[in-house]
Motif scaffolding. Structure first.
Motif, PDB file in Angstrom:
ATOM      1  N   TYR B 534      86.360  25.687  25.825  1.00  0.00           N
ATOM      2  CA  TYR B 534      86.763  27.106  26.276  1.00  0.00           C
ATOM      3  C   TYR B 534      87.322  27.244  27.690  1.00  0.00           C
ATOM      4  O   TYR B 534      87.880  27.348  28.945  1.00  0.00           O
ATOM      5  N   PHE B 535      85.888  26.865  28.516  1.00  0.00           N
ATOM      6  CA  PHE B 535      86.004  26.782  29.723  1.00  0.00           C
ATOM      7  C   PHE B 535      86.375  26.494  30.814  1.00  0.00           C
ATOM      8  O   PHE B 535      86.955  26.739  31.898  1.00  0.00           O
ATOM      9  N   LEU B 536      86.383  24.616  30.019  1.00  0.00           N
ATOM     10  CA  LEU B 536      87.433  23.789  30.761  1.00  0.00           C
ATOM     11  C   LEU B 536      88.671  24.154  31.129  1.00  0.00           C
ATOM     12  O   LEU B 536      89.283  23.875  32.317  1.00  0.00           O
ATOM     13  N   VAL B 537      89.314  24.389  30.334  1.00  0.00           N
ATOM     14  CA  VAL B 537      90.756  25.111  30.152  1.00  0.00           C
ATOM     15  C   VAL B 537      90.541  25.877  30.746  1.00  0.00           C
ATOM     16  O   VAL B 537      91.914  26.344  31.749  1.00  0.00           O
ATOM     17  N   GLN B 538      90.441  26.874  30.494  1.00  0.00           N
ATOM     18  CA  GLN B 538      89.990  28.370  31.259  1.00  0.00           C
ATOM     19  C   GLN B 538      90.279  28.371  32.797  1.00  0.00           C
ATOM     20  O   GLN B 538      91.415  28.331  33.624  1.00  0.00           O
ATOM     21  N   GLY B 539      89.872  26.969  33.222  1.00  0.00           N
ATOM     22  CA  GLY B 539      88.840  26.983  34.100  1.00  0.00           C
ATOM     23  C   GLY B 539      90.676  25.783  34.752  1.00  0.00           C
ATOM     24  O   GLY B 539      90.535  26.028  36.469  1.00  0.00           O
ATOM     25  N   VAL B 540      91.392  24.528  33.931  1.00  0.00           N
ATOM     26  CA  VAL B 540      92.327  24.360  34.784  1.00  0.00           C
ATOM     27  C   VAL B 540      93.781  25.176  35.408  1.00  0.00           C
ATOM     28  O   VAL B 540      94.261  24.784  35.878  1.00  0.00           O
ATOM     29  N   ILE B 541      93.499  26.540  34.141  1.00  0.00           N
ATOM     30  CA  ILE B 541      94.897  27.258  34.507  1.00  0.00           C
ATOM     31  C   ILE B 541      94.493  28.726  35.604  1.00  0.00           C
ATOM     32  O   ILE B 541      95.347  28.881  35.755  1.00  0.00           O
ATOM     33  N   ASP B 542      93.881  27.870  35.974  1.00  0.00           N
ATOM     34  CA  ASP B 542      92.809  29.418  36.930  1.00  0.00           C
ATOM     35  C   ASP B 542      93.686  29.440  38.074  1.00  0.00           C
ATOM     36  O   ASP B 542      94.381  28.917  38.872  1.00  0.00           O
ATOM     37  N   PRO B 543      93.601  31.002  38.699  1.00  0.00           N
ATOM     38  CA  PRO B 543      95.275  31.475  39.717  1.00  0.00           C
ATOM     39  C   PRO B 543      94.343  30.366  40.523  1.00  0.00           C
ATOM     40  O   PRO B 543      95.009  30.104  41.778  1.00  0.00           O
ATOM     41  N   LEU B 544      92.818  30.545  40.263  1.00  0.00           N
ATOM     42  CA  LEU B 544      91.839  29.773  42.179  1.00  0.00           C
ATOM     43  C   LEU B 544      91.267  29.083  41.910  1.00  0.00           C
ATOM     44  O   LEU B 544      91.142  28.206  42.593  1.00  0.00           O
ATOM     45  N   GLY B 545      91.932  27.825  40.862  1.00  0.00           N
ATOM     46  CA  GLY B 545      91.737  26.551  41.129  1.00  0.00           C
ATOM     47  C   GLY B 545      90.586  26.711  40.091  1.00  0.00           C
ATOM     48  O   GLY B 545      90.075  25.140  39.946  1.00  0.00           O
ATOM     49  N   GLY B 546      89.931  27.518  39.344  1.00  0.00           N
ATOM     50  CA  GLY B 546      88.804  27.364  38.332  1.00  0.00           C
ATOM     51  C   GLY B 546      87.550  27.130  38.956  1.00  0.00           C
ATOM     52  O   GLY B 546      86.337  27.565  38.463  1.00  0.00           O
ATOM     53  N   VAL B 547      87.277  26.173  40.169  1.00  0.00           N
ATOM     54  CA  VAL B 547      86.424  26.184  40.349  1.00  0.00           C
ATOM     55  C   VAL B 547      85.655  27.553  41.347  1.00  0.00           C
ATOM     56  O   VAL B 547      84.512  27.715  41.129  1.00  0.00           O
ATOM     57  N   ASN B 548      86.347  28.290  42.396  1.00  0.00           N
ATOM     58  CA  ASN B 548      86.442  29.692  42.265  1.00  0.00           C
ATOM     59  C   ASN B 548      85.197  30.704  41.293  1.00  0.00           C
ATOM     60  O   ASN B 548      84.046  31.137  42.098  1.00  0.00           O
ATOM     61  N   SER B 549      85.826  30.522  40.322  1.00  0.00           N
ATOM     62  CA  SER B 549      84.778  31.355  39.102  1.00  0.00           C
ATOM     63  C   SER B 549      83.758  30.313  38.733  1.00  0.00           C
ATOM     64  O   SER B 549      82.978  30.853  38.471  1.00  0.00           O
ATOM     65  N   LEU B 550      84.093  29.330  38.098  1.00  0.00           N
ATOM     66  CA  LEU B 550      82.958  28.787  37.163  1.00  0.00           C
ATOM     67  C   LEU B 550      81.957  28.146  38.333  1.00  0.00           C
ATOM     68  O   LEU B 550      80.835  27.798  37.499  1.00  0.00           O
ATOM     69  N   TRP B 551      82.399  27.525  39.664  1.00  0.00           N
ATOM     70  CA  TRP B 551      80.991  27.282  40.126  1.00  0.00           C
ATOM     71  C   TRP B 551      80.401  28.254  40.820  1.00  0.00           C
ATOM     72  O   TRP B 551      79.100  27.729  40.075  1.00  0.00           O
ATOM     73  N   ALA B 552      80.895  29.108  40.866  1.00  0.00           N
ATOM     74  CA  ALA B 552      79.907  30.238  41.360  1.00  0.00           C
ATOM     75  C   ALA B 552      78.795  30.856  39.645  1.00  0.00           C
ATOM     76  O   ALA B 552      77.783  31.428  40.175  1.00  0.00           O
ATOM     77  N   LEU B 553      79.739  31.080  39.217  1.00  0.00           N
ATOM     78  CA  LEU B 553      78.903  30.804  37.208  1.00  0.00           C
ATOM     79  C   LEU B 553      77.811  30.295  37.219  1.00  0.00           C
ATOM     80  O   LEU B 553      76.932  30.722  37.033  1.00  0.00           O
TER      81      LEU B 553
END
Lengths: 67, 697
Positions: B534-553
């Motif tokens: 779920y988080f992976l797919v969310q990261g792939v379509i994330d407007p800021l590239g996914g790394v911005n939210s997931l890496w922080a988390l």
């Protein structure tokens, strides 16, 4: 110095096995022969198979590798 | 010669040596810090770091070993007490160091420093070194010590024993949460590295049949011959890497391996499910061996390469983005630098490894110093090399690779103009030439860290061997190396997650908790894969590239786990009656809690949508209400998905904060009790004295 290098080389197989996270079979055999003489000893294949199962089964929150 | 004179002479030598080391360290650091306007050589950074590590190991680690922990070599270790020749085996400290280091070294220390490079090399370097010396290595060391004194119990069990059931349960849930986020973010990095790269995708795909062959070899042809099979596997892998170029040039085959991010994401999810359900000897274990040997070999090659080539750092010491306006990740140095570089400085995950197999094999208590403290210093050094690899690139190129498409566009001309306007000049030709050199169609917005590291490594390794002709080979070699061990973590982690899920399910329905039953197995795996997928797919379509939210988390979760582990360490020091030395673990714990609370609250409530999850959810909701499509979303459905995932991220973040606070409260209660004069039982295993060694060792 030379003696030290030869001494270190003695450990190379154990080092490579443990690097990959597999217990060293020869150490196990030696342990069985000296501590439990006469009892059956696992074959190398069986020993490694059991070790693989144990490494990835994560019982009790055990984690074998990191991020 | 009387003994006294001899020791005096040894002492003088030692004092002289340490004065020299301090001087070299000070001079190197000055060279790094004072240089303004001209490029600093990477070797200065390496020298400064090594001197710091040496001094920290010699003085601080020894101080902790002698005073705070009082390591006692006359006390028998679990490996001697429970020696079974298999799990509990007294092992030479050099061998065990290799085992421990291979287990803690992963993708984390390679990715974080690369992202942090956007602030310049100085902030990252300082945190990598200081963080490791005073927090990371201390945590690994003390947790290893604690587990060694408790028959090799895991962190979760120890927290339960020493701090109560609630704290234990919360720590377990925290561990599961960080596992899920970790798997998602690691898989995302692979997706970003492989999307649109037929050469890379082919090589990674080839690892699957190679691993299957190795598995069959180790099972039926030469049972149990791990090293042999791994050497053969590595040779096949190199062959696949070389052949990959042909695939990329072949007009029939190339499209088969040129996949979009979303496709790769779903393939990874399916693959991880399969790998975790089928027997481990067939796929998971052989892949693990392959990746371990490749990982250790490549890290060593990179270290030698940096020393031989001694490249200049082109990134400034402190960049204009140190104020938190950078494109790679959002947020200010405090607190975001300290969660972006997690592994490499301090990593909570190491507390799980340090309480895993290593404490069961330690031969003497004193070996915990080189293994616990020393291995973490080595990992910190790996992080520093990753930082160097990013800093030897032209800053303009670094930003072209690491900025999301929403910021710099998808065309080299536009990207070069945007980045040059930030003050880091780069030409479209430079970008096109680089992508040709490394054999990829584009270098723009290859975020996630792996491609940057691969370009940096290709620079170093091709300067040492092969020149420009081999640059594309080295680039794909580096991608293979990272993707392979990330994917190994993903399979193995999915399996660990599956067992955790099944343990929880088992309390509800006994049949589902049966790890031998196929249904329980499949359901447990599916839940785990769904969670990180779920988080992976969310990261792939994330407007800021996914790394911005997931890496922080991920960073927040990992540092919080480290904070919890250090709170636990502080608690046992209090219980051991070491009141005078609790600051050793209390100060880093306090720092980590401050950092993660600040980062957690900013991620939740910051008004800027690129930082705060809730702000971004509101921004997208507002646009959605008006029927507008913004950011990287393609339709209204994705807009809604972005809103939902921001709320999920916010909830997870809040959960992590609550977990850390609960553990803090339960430890503080014990500390207060100890200070008020009550006694608490320390749940160490009873100490057994060793018979005096005839050799007097």
């Amino acid at each position: 110095m030379f003696g030290k290098i030869v001494g270190a080389l003695k450990y190379r197989r154990q080092f490579l096995d443990l690097l990959a996270g597999v217990p060293h079979y020869e150490t196990y055999v030696l342990h069985c022969r000296t501590r439990h003489p006469g009892e059956p000893i696992l074959s190398r294949g069986e020993f490694v198979r059991q070790a693989q199962e144990a490494r990835y089964n994560a019982k009790g929150g055990k984690v074998s590798r990191c991020c | 010669m009387p003994d006294e004179v001899r020791t005096m002479r040894g002492k003088w030598k030692s004092v002289l040596l340490w004065i020299c080391i301090s001087l070299v360290g000070a001079v190197s650091f000055a060279a790094v810090a004072i240089a303004r306007g001209e490029a600093v050589n990477a070797v200065w950074l390496v020298a400064a770091a090594v001197c710091w590590y040496a001094a920290a190991y010699r003085f601080y680690a020894r101080f902790i070993a002698r005073k705070a922990l009082a390591l006692d070599d006359r006390r028998m270790t679990p490996s001697e007490l429970h020696n079974d020749g298999k799990d509990f085996v007294p092992t030479h400290k050099g061998v065990l160091f290799g085992h421990h280091f291979a287990a803690i070294a992963g993708a984390g220390p390679l990715v974080g420093p690369i992202l942090a490079t956007q602030m310049g090399y100085l902030p990252g370097t300082l945190w990598i070194i200081v963080g490791a010396v005073f927090a990371g290595a201390v945590q690994d060391f003390v947790v290893l010590f604690a587990s060694m004194r408790r028959d090799g119990k895991s962190l979760g069990e120890m927290i339960k024993d020493e701090m109560g059931r609630t704290a234990g349960l919360i720590a377990m849930i925290g561990i599961f949460g960080i596992m899920i986020i970790l798997l998602a973010v690691l898989a995302l990095i692979v997706v970003k590295a492989l999307a649109g790269s037929p050469w890379g995708t082919f090589t990674i795909a080839a690892t699957i049949p190679i691993a299957l062959l190795m598995g069959i070899y180790m099972r039926y042809i030469r049972p149990g011959r791990v090293t042999e099979a791994s050497v053969a596997g590595l040779m096949l892998l190199i062959a696949a890497l070389v052949y990959g170029r042909e695939i990329a040039d072949n007009f029939l085959l190339a499209p088969l391996f040129t996949l979009s991010g979303t496709t790769i994401a779903y393939l990874l999810i399916g693959y991880a499910f399969a790998a975790s359900v089928i027997p481990v000897w067939l796929l998971l274990a052989p892949r693990d061996y392959l990746s371990t040997f490749l990982k250790i070999g490549t890290i060593a090659a990179l270290a030698v390469g940096i020393l031989v080539v001694s490249p200049d750092l082109l990134m400034p010491g402190i960049s204009t983005f140190a104020n938190g306006t950078g494109p790679v990740f959002s947020g200010n140095i405090f607190p975001f630098l300290f969660i972006t570089i997690a592994c490499g400085s301090v990593s909570g995950f190491h507390a799980l490894i340090s309480s895993g197999t290593t404490p069961k094999m330690i031969e003497r208590e004193s070996h915990a110093t080189p293994i616990g403290y020393g291995a973490m210093l080595t990992e910190s050094f790996v992080a520093l090399m990753a930082l160097i690899a990013a800093c030897i690139l032209t800053p303009g190129v670094y930003f072209a690779i690491n900025s999301p498409a929403a910021v710099i566009g998808t065309d080299v001309g536009q990207a070069a103009a945007t980045i040059s306007s930030w003050g880091y000049s780069v030409t479209p030709e430079q970008l096109t030439e680089l992508s040709r050199d490394i054999g990829e169609s584009s270098v723009l917005s290859r975020t996630g860290g792996a491609p940057t590291l691969a370009v940096g490594m290709a620079h170093v390794l091709s300067a040492a061997i092969g020149g420009k002709a081999l640059m594309s080979f080295w680039y794909h070699f580096a991608i293979l190396f990272e993707a392979l061990f990330i994917l190994t973590t993903v399979d193995a982690g999915t399996r660990v997650g599956r067992f955790m899920v099944q343990e929880l399910l088992g309390t509800a329905a006994k049949r589902l908790g049966d790890t031998e039953s196929f249904a329980g197995n499949a359901i447990g795996t599916a839940i785990c894969v769904f969670a990180w997928g779920y988080f992976l797919v969310q990261g792939v379509i994330d407007p800021l590239g996914g790394v911005n939210s997931l890496w922080a988390l991920f960073g927040i979760a990992n540092q919080m786990l480290a904070g919890m582990a250090l709170l636990f360490c502080t608690t046992i020091l209090f219980k051991m009656g070491k009141k005078a030395y609790v600051w050793v673990t209390l100060l880093p714990a306090a720092w980590l809690l401050v950092v993660t609370m600040a980062a957690g609250f900013q991620k939740l409530f910051h008004a800027q949508p690129s930082i705060g999850f809730l702000a971004q959810a509101r921004q997208y909701q507002a646009a959605l209400d008006e029927g507008r499509i913004i950011g990287a979303a393609e339709d209204l459905g994705q807009m809604g998905q972005i809103v939902r995932s921001n709320y999920v991220n916010a909830a997870i973040c809040g959960l992590f904060i609550l977990a850390a606070l609960t553990v803090l409260v339960s430890s503080a209660r014990i500390w207060y009790g100890v200070l008020a004069g009550r006694t608490f039982e320390l749940r160490e295993s009873p100490g057994v004295r060793r018979e005096p060694d005839p050799k007097g060792a």
